[in-house]
Scaffold this active site. Structure first.
Site, short mmCIF file in Angstrom:
data_model
loop_
_atom_site.label_atom_id
_atom_site.label_comp_id
_atom_site.label_asym_id
_atom_site.label_seq_id
_atom_site.Cartn_x
_atom_site.Cartn_y
_atom_site.Cartn_z
N PRO A 141 -1.32 -7.04 6.03
CG PRO A 141 -1.35 -9.26 6.74
CD PRO A 141 -0.88 -7.88 7.13
CB CYS A 142 -5.73 -5.00 4.04
SG CYS A 142 -4.81 -4.02 2.85
#
Length: 179
Positions: A141-142
């Site tokens: 989850p950047c």
């Protein structure tokens, strides 16, 4: 950074909200999730940098779990993923990607906080570069990383997608709270 030996790469697509996402995996796990509506060739180019001479096979049936979980996540009915990863990166990149996976659903962190989390507080710019090199969009989850002042910052999937993912997670997190 090492390069993988000749492997078989399996690929498929996920459809959500009128957008198509290409993704790829090896026998060891998921290695790539692309940006929405980007061409097949972009996936091949990105993955082949670290996995040259690999054989590509479309495997919609073998990757149905990945597809289903990606769509469920984007629909707001899934928070976590059950599959493994097969990532190639420097030790620094791998540490950053692991730190991203520890950001709770519905929350955000700054680049500086990620640098602190991996015990490299002066490496904020390098953290940004490692986040930009994340090969597994959405799943690692950047999108949960924002500027120190709360500003939306770059995202391979585009700032519109980043905003939508964060809104989805924050809405789902609020709906889960009961008294």
């Amino acid at each position: 950074m090492t390069k993988a030996k000749n492997h078989t790469l399996y690929w498929s697509t996920a459809l959500h909200g009128g957008s198509k996402f290409y993704f790829a995996a090896t026998d060891q796990g998921l290695c790539y999730v692309g940006s929405p509506d980007r061409p097949y060739e972009e996936m091949v180019t990105a993955v082949s940098r670290h996995r040259p001479d690999s054989t590509w096979i479309q495997d919609d049936e073998g990757l149905k779990t990945v597809r289903a979980e990606l769509v469920e996540y984007m629909e707001g009915t899934r928070r976590d993923f059950s599959f493994t990863f097969d990532l190639i990166g420097t030790p620094f990149q791998l540490a950053v990607w692991q730190a991203l996976c520890r950001i709770p659903y519905g929350e955000t962190r700054s680049y500086a906080e990620i640098a602190q989390a991996i015990l490299k507080p002066a490496a904020v710019r390098a953290v940004g570069a490692a986040i930009g090199a994340n090969p597994v969009l959405v799943v690692i989850p950047c999108h949960r990383v924002i500027g120190k002042n709360g500003a939306m910052t770059g995202y391979r999937g585009g700032l519109d997608m980043k905003t939508k993912l964060l809104q989805l997670e924050q809405q789902q997190s609020r709906e889960q709270i009961t008294c």
